[in-house]
Scaffold this motif. Structure first.
Motif, short mmCIF file in Angstrom:
data_model
loop_
_atom_site.label_atom_id
_atom_site.label_comp_id
_atom_site.label_asym_id
_atom_site.label_seq_id
_atom_site.Cartn_x
_atom_site.Cartn_y
_atom_site.Cartn_z
N LEU A 125 -4.41 111.45 0.58
CA LEU A 125 -3.38 110.78 -0.21
C LEU A 125 -3.72 110.92 -1.70
CD1 LEU A 125 -0.80 109.11 -0.03
CD2 LEU A 125 -2.23 107.06 0.12
N GLN A 126 -4.98 110.72 -2.05
CA GLN A 126 -5.41 110.81 -3.44
C GLN A 126 -5.21 112.22 -4.00
OE1 GLN A 126 -9.60 109.92 -4.72
NE2 GLN A 126 -8.66 107.93 -5.11
N GLU A 127 -5.53 113.22 -3.23
CA GLU A 127 -5.36 114.62 -3.66
C GLU A 127 -3.89 114.93 -3.94
OE1 GLU A 127 -6.74 119.04 -2.07
OE2 GLU A 127 -6.61 117.39 -0.63
N HIS A 128 -3.00 114.45 -3.07
CA HIS A 128 -1.58 114.73 -3.27
C HIS A 128 -1.04 113.96 -4.48
CE1 HIS A 128 2.15 116.57 -2.27
NE2 HIS A 128 2.72 115.49 -1.78
N TYR A 129 -1.47 112.71 -4.63
CA TYR A 129 -1.06 111.95 -5.82
C TYR A 129 -1.54 112.65 -7.09
CZ TYR A 129 1.09 107.64 -4.09
OH TYR A 129 1.96 106.72 -3.56
N ALA A 130 -2.78 113.12 -7.09
CA ALA A 130 -3.31 113.81 -8.28
C ALA A 130 -2.42 115.00 -8.64
CB ALA A 130 -4.75 114.27 -8.03
N GLU A 166 3.14 126.74 -11.48
CA GLU A 166 2.25 126.61 -10.33
C GLU A 166 0.84 127.09 -10.67
OE1 GLU A 166 3.83 128.38 -6.76
OE2 GLU A 166 5.63 127.13 -6.84
N ALA A 167 0.73 128.21 -11.39
CA ALA A 167 -0.59 128.73 -11.77
C ALA A 167 -1.31 127.74 -12.67
CB ALA A 167 -0.44 130.08 -12.47
N TYR A 168 -0.60 127.13 -13.61
CA TYR A 168 -1.21 126.17 -14.51
C TYR A 168 -1.62 124.90 -13.76
CZ TYR A 168 -2.10 123.66 -18.87
OH TYR A 168 -2.69 122.96 -19.89
N GLU A 169 -0.77 124.44 -12.84
CA GLU A 169 -1.12 123.28 -12.01
C GLU A 169 -2.39 123.56 -11.20
OE1 GLU A 169 2.11 121.60 -9.59
OE2 GLU A 169 3.47 122.44 -11.08
N ASP A 215 -6.52 124.44 -4.57
CA ASP A 215 -5.20 124.94 -4.97
C ASP A 215 -4.14 124.15 -4.19
OD1 ASP A 215 -2.78 126.32 -5.25
OD2 ASP A 215 -3.68 128.29 -4.97
N PRO A 216 -3.27 123.41 -4.89
CA PRO A 216 -2.29 122.59 -4.18
C PRO A 216 -1.20 123.41 -3.47
CG PRO A 216 -1.87 122.54 -6.55
CD PRO A 216 -3.15 123.28 -6.34
N TYR A 217 -1.12 124.70 -3.80
CA TYR A 217 -0.09 125.53 -3.19
C TYR A 217 -0.64 126.43 -2.09
CZ TYR A 217 2.80 123.83 -6.95
OH TYR A 217 3.49 123.01 -7.81
#
Length: 150
Positions: free
Chosen positions: A101-106, A132-135, A146-148
């Protein structure tokens, strides 16, 4: 990297207060600060499904609760914005994506902070890829995957 100054208001709606433990103020501030190119005053509000759906319907004409809404009022010289995150949507997406949950909120807070500064992934494929690359770069700096990916 020098981090910019952030004035943060962190709010939890009654029906989203169970997420308070996943969002300690110092971590929320750290995540957002890493995404800032200038100083900012940002309010983060964690809401339930009903408020999230109402805001998305009123401001985006989409009749469902979404994960994050960014209300950007000013980008220079200081970013002024509200980030509204819908707790049930964030929780469901985290579970579906196999993230904490914390990772997704971040990730969503970084995403929203970039929107508040004018980044937009809905203006074209190149803009989406750049955002996306910057995120991904910011999330790696914060110690997240990598969130993607996946």
């Amino acid at each position: 990297m020098a981090l910019n100054h952030l004035t943060l208001s962190l709010q939890f709606a009654r029906d989203a207060s169970t997420h308070r433990a996943a969002l300690p103020r110092h971590k929320v501030a750290r995540w957002i600060r890493h995404a800032l190119a200038v100083d900012a005053e940002i309010t983060v509000r964690i809401v339930g499904s009903e408020e999230g759906r109402r805001l998305n319907r009123e401001f985006r004409r989409k009749d469902y609760a979404t994960n994050v809404l960014t209300f950007d009022y000013q980008q220079e010289p200081t970013v002024l914005a509200d980030l509204v995150l819908c707790a049930p949507v964030v929780e469901r997406e985290a579970r579906e994506q196999g993230k904490t949950l914390q990772e997704h909120y971040a990730h969503l807070l970084v995403h929203g902070a970039l929107h508040a500064q004018g980044w937009d992934h809905e203006t074209g494929e190149q803009d989406a890829q750049e955002m996306e690359a910057y995120e991904t770069e910011i999330m790696r700096e914060l110690g997240f995957a990598d969130p993607y990916a996946g």
